[in-house]
Design a protein around this motif. Sequence first.
Motif, short mmCIF file in Angstrom:
data_model
loop_
_atom_site.label_atom_id
_atom_site.label_comp_id
_atom_site.label_asym_id
_atom_site.label_seq_id
_atom_site.Cartn_x
_atom_site.Cartn_y
_atom_site.Cartn_z
N ALA A 14 0.84 -1.20 0.00
CA ALA A 14 0.00 0.00 0.00
C ALA A 14 0.87 1.25 0.00
CB ALA A 14 -0.93 -0.01 1.20
N GLU A 15 1.90 1.27 0.83
CA GLU A 15 2.78 2.44 0.90
C GLU A 15 3.56 2.64 -0.39
OE1 GLU A 15 5.17 1.92 4.40
OE2 GLU A 15 3.56 2.61 5.73
N GLU A 17 2.49 2.14 -3.32
CA GLU A 17 1.58 2.75 -4.29
C GLU A 17 1.07 4.11 -3.81
OE1 GLU A 17 -1.52 0.09 -5.53
OE2 GLU A 17 -0.16 -1.63 -5.51
N LEU A 19 -0.90 4.54 -1.20
CA LEU A 19 -2.28 4.38 -0.76
C LEU A 19 -2.31 3.85 0.68
CD1 LEU A 19 -3.69 2.72 -4.01
CD2 LEU A 19 -3.96 5.09 -3.29
N ASP A 20 -3.49 3.53 1.17
CA ASP A 20 -3.66 3.05 2.54
C ASP A 20 -4.24 1.65 2.53
OD1 ASP A 20 -3.01 5.63 3.83
OD2 ASP A 20 -4.85 6.30 2.83
N LEU A 21 -3.96 0.88 3.58
CA LEU A 21 -4.53 -0.44 3.77
C LEU A 21 -5.76 -0.28 4.66
CD1 LEU A 21 -4.14 -3.49 3.23
CD2 LEU A 21 -3.00 -3.61 5.44
N ILE A 35 -6.66 -2.11 -0.55
CA ILE A 35 -5.68 -1.03 -0.71
C ILE A 35 -6.39 0.10 -1.46
CG2 ILE A 35 -3.51 -0.35 -1.77
CD1 ILE A 35 -2.54 -3.23 -1.41
N ASP A 37 -7.23 4.73 -1.44
CA ASP A 37 -6.93 6.06 -0.94
C ASP A 37 -7.98 6.37 0.12
OD1 ASP A 37 -6.25 8.67 -0.47
OD2 ASP A 37 -6.83 9.42 -2.45
#
Length: 152
Positions: A14-15, A17, A19-21, A35, A37
């Motif tokens: 996730a990090e 890309e 983005l957040d998990l 995964i 935003d």
Amino acid sequence: MLGVLRTSEAIAMAESEGLDLLEIVSNVNPPVCKIVDYGKFRYEQQKNAHKTKAKQNLVRTKEVKIRPNIAIGDMEIKIKNAKRFIEDGDKVKIILSFRGREITHNQIGYDVMNKFKEDMLSVSKIESDIKMEGKHIFMVLAPISKRSSIKN
């Protein structure tokens, strides 16, 4: 669909890309995650909540207060206002109040309420018929639903 991953691996992906998990379902083993935003996810949730709130039909109850010795012209105005409330989709509670010794002639009050009811039956249905409580006679009228008018 990436399958079952370790938490550290999923967070790293996730990090990488940016983005957040996000944990979607937590009460299963293993928990289901996505995964995404997180800011965009929260925005979409708020938008969906706003849409569902806008679709809700809020029914309000308007009150029309009358007296047993109401004049004909005043009665017509009260009926016109009640019809407008019904057309707007609101329920209408008609309250006839007695003062002092007027209560001894409660048949006059019932006659006034029956006249009001007769004039309103063309645009509304009776939700609660004429009842007396203390020094008040009241009834509740509701709009005729669109489904029942289609059937008739």
